[in-house]
Design a protein around this motif. Structure first.
Motif, PDB file in Angstrom:
ATOM      1  N   HIS A   1       0.825  -1.207   0.000  1.00 19.20           N
ATOM      2  CA  HIS A   1       0.000   0.000   0.000  1.00 19.20           C
ATOM      3  C   HIS A   1       0.859   1.256   0.000  1.00 19.20           C
ATOM      4  O   HIS A   1       0.391   2.324  -0.384  1.00 19.20           O
ATOM      5  CB  HIS A   1      -0.940   0.008   1.212  1.00 19.20           C
ATOM      6  N   HIS A   2       2.113   1.129   0.443  1.00 18.64           N
ATOM      7  CA  HIS A   2       3.054   2.251   0.453  1.00 18.64           C
ATOM      8  C   HIS A   2       4.373   1.798  -0.181  1.00 18.64           C
ATOM      9  O   HIS A   2       4.802   0.659  -0.011  1.00 18.64           O
ATOM     10  CB  HIS A   2       3.304   2.746   1.878  1.00 18.64           C
ATOM     11  N   CYS A   3       5.006   2.714  -0.888  1.00 23.03           N
ATOM     12  CA  CYS A   3       6.276   2.446  -1.575  1.00 23.03           C
ATOM     13  C   CYS A   3       7.341   2.028  -0.562  1.00 23.03           C
ATOM     14  O   CYS A   3       7.483   2.654   0.498  1.00 23.03           O
ATOM     15  CB  CYS A   3       6.712   3.710  -2.312  1.00 23.03           C
ATOM     16  N   GLU A   4       8.087   0.995  -0.887  1.00 22.69           N
ATOM     17  CA  GLU A   4       9.125   0.550   0.046  1.00 22.69           C
ATOM     18  C   GLU A   4      10.366   1.437   0.007  1.00 22.69           C
ATOM     19  O   GLU A   4      11.221   1.335   0.872  1.00 22.69           O
ATOM     20  CB  GLU A   4       9.492  -0.921  -0.168  1.00 22.69           C
ATOM     21  N   GLU A   5      10.461   2.339  -0.967  1.00 17.90           N
ATOM     22  CA  GLU A   5      11.594   3.270  -1.035  1.00 17.90           C
ATOM     23  C   GLU A   5      11.297   4.588  -0.320  1.00 17.90           C
ATOM     24  O   GLU A   5      12.045   5.017   0.529  1.00 17.90           O
ATOM     25  CB  GLU A   5      11.957   3.562  -2.499  1.00 17.90           C
ATOM     26  N   CYS A   6      10.174   5.223  -0.684  1.00 21.21           N
ATOM     27  CA  CYS A   6       9.900   6.573  -0.169  1.00 21.21           C
ATOM     28  C   CYS A   6       8.670   6.637   0.735  1.00 21.21           C
ATOM     29  O   CYS A   6       8.341   7.711   1.230  1.00 21.21           O
ATOM     30  CB  CYS A   6       9.734   7.545  -1.328  1.00 21.21           C
ATOM     31  N   ASP A   7       7.997   5.539   0.920  1.00 17.29           N
ATOM     32  CA  ASP A   7       6.820   5.430   1.781  1.00 17.29           C
ATOM     33  C   ASP A   7       5.614   6.232   1.280  1.00 17.29           C
ATOM     34  O   ASP A   7       4.677   6.478   2.019  1.00 17.29           O
ATOM     35  CB  ASP A   7       7.163   5.829   3.225  1.00 17.29           C
ATOM     36  N   ALA A   8       5.631   6.628   0.004  1.00 17.24           N
ATOM     37  CA  ALA A   8       4.474   7.309  -0.586  1.00 17.24           C
ATOM     38  C   ALA A   8       3.365   6.286  -0.826  1.00 17.24           C
ATOM     39  O   ALA A   8       3.640   5.109  -1.105  1.00 17.24           O
ATOM     40  CB  ALA A   8       4.869   7.966  -1.904  1.00 17.24           C
ATOM     41  N   PRO A   9       2.103   6.701  -0.720  1.00 19.57           N
ATOM     42  CA  PRO A   9       1.014   5.749  -0.972  1.00 19.57           C
ATOM     43  C   PRO A   9       0.991   5.317  -2.441  1.00 19.57           C
ATOM     44  O   PRO A   9       1.243   6.118  -3.337  1.00 19.57           O
ATOM     45  CB  PRO A   9      -0.242   6.529  -0.605  1.00 19.57           C
ATOM     46  N   ILE A  10       0.723   4.036  -2.667  1.00 20.00           N
ATOM     47  CA  ILE A  10       0.604   3.503  -4.019  1.00 20.00           C
ATOM     48  C   ILE A  10      -0.887   3.476  -4.357  1.00 20.00           C
ATOM     49  O   ILE A  10      -1.673   2.870  -3.626  1.00 20.00           O
ATOM     50  CB  ILE A  10       1.219   2.098  -4.126  1.00 20.00           C
ATOM     51  N   PRO A  11      -1.307   4.128  -5.439  1.00 17.77           N
ATOM     52  CA  PRO A  11      -2.726   4.190  -5.779  1.00 17.77           C
ATOM     53  C   PRO A  11      -3.339   2.801  -5.997  1.00 17.77           C
ATOM     54  O   PRO A  11      -2.667   1.878  -6.480  1.00 17.77           O
ATOM     55  CB  PRO A  11      -2.762   5.002  -7.076  1.00 17.77           C
ATOM     56  N   GLN A  12      -4.613   2.689  -5.647  1.00 20.43           N
ATOM     57  CA  GLN A  12      -5.335   1.424  -5.789  1.00 20.43           C
ATOM     58  C   GLN A  12      -5.293   0.929  -7.234  1.00 20.43           C
ATOM     59  O   GLN A  12      -5.112  -0.258  -7.478  1.00 20.43           O
ATOM     60  CB  GLN A  12      -6.800   1.603  -5.338  1.00 20.43           C
ATOM     61  N   ALA A  13      -5.435   1.816  -8.197  1.00 21.14           N
ATOM     62  CA  ALA A  13      -5.424   1.418  -9.610  1.00 21.14           C
ATOM     63  C   ALA A  13      -4.090   0.767  -9.980  1.00 21.14           C
ATOM     64  O   ALA A  13      -4.059  -0.228 -10.721  1.00 21.14           O
ATOM     65  CB  ALA A  13      -5.686   2.628 -10.496  1.00 21.14           C
ATOM     66  N   ARG A  14      -2.990   1.298  -9.481  1.00 20.71           N
ATOM     67  CA  ARG A  14      -1.665   0.708  -9.763  1.00 20.71           C
ATOM     68  C   ARG A  14      -1.537  -0.655  -9.106  1.00 20.71           C
ATOM     69  O   ARG A  14      -1.017  -1.596  -9.693  1.00 20.71           O
ATOM     70  CB  ARG A  14      -0.558   1.642  -9.281  1.00 20.71           C
ATOM     71  N   ARG A  15      -2.021  -0.780  -7.883  1.00 26.57           N
ATOM     72  CA  ARG A  15      -1.942  -2.070  -7.181  1.00 26.57           C
ATOM     73  C   ARG A  15      -2.764  -3.136  -7.895  1.00 26.57           C
ATOM     74  O   ARG A  15      -2.382  -4.297  -7.917  1.00 26.57           O
ATOM     75  CB  ARG A  15      -2.409  -1.907  -5.737  1.00 26.57           C
ATOM     76  N   GLU A  16      -3.874  -2.744  -8.482  1.00 25.81           N
ATOM     77  CA  GLU A  16      -4.707  -3.703  -9.207  1.00 25.81           C
ATOM     78  C   GLU A  16      -4.130  -4.034 -10.580  1.00 25.81           C
ATOM     79  O   GLU A  16      -4.242  -5.162 -11.049  1.00 25.81           O
ATOM     80  CB  GLU A  16      -6.128  -3.154  -9.355  1.00 25.81           C
ATOM     81  N   ALA A  17      -3.533  -3.040 -11.221  1.00 25.57           N
ATOM     82  CA  ALA A  17      -2.989  -3.244 -12.566  1.00 25.57           C
ATOM     83  C   ALA A  17      -1.729  -4.098 -12.555  1.00 25.57           C
ATOM     84  O   ALA A  17      -1.497  -4.889 -13.469  1.00 25.57           O
ATOM     85  CB  ALA A  17      -2.690  -1.895 -13.218  1.00 25.57           C
TER      86      ALA A  17
END
Length: 88
Positions: free
Chosen positions: A37-53
């Protein structure tokens, strides 16, 4: 027609082998598992659409772009040089 020490079809074998290596390397770098749910490099949230794609995504778009750029620098190296090219 082959010349020197090379057998017939040696050039095509070299091309096929290089392609097989590139495909294997690309497949080994595909993400696996559950997406973060969050980037392992910068801890920014990863959008739901990207996680599904992209299943198993671990980086945000910005960090993934930076990683792709860094990995592209080593691409294209021919480590299977023919004996003829080594002798020149």
């Amino acid at each position: 027609m082959a010349g020197g020490w090379a057998s017939d079809g040696a050039v095509q074998e070299q091309i096929d082998s290089s392609i097989e290596d590139a495909v294997a390397r690309a497949r080994s770098q595909l993400p696996r598992g559950e997406s973060l749910h969050h980037c392992e490099e910068c801890d920014a949230p990863i959008p739901q659409a990207r996680r599904e794609a992209i299943k198993g995504v671990r980086l945000c778009v910005a960090c993934q772009a930076a990683e792709d750029k860094a990995n592209a620098a080593g691409a294209g190296y021919n480590r299977r040089a023919s004996k003829d090219s080594q002798l020149r």
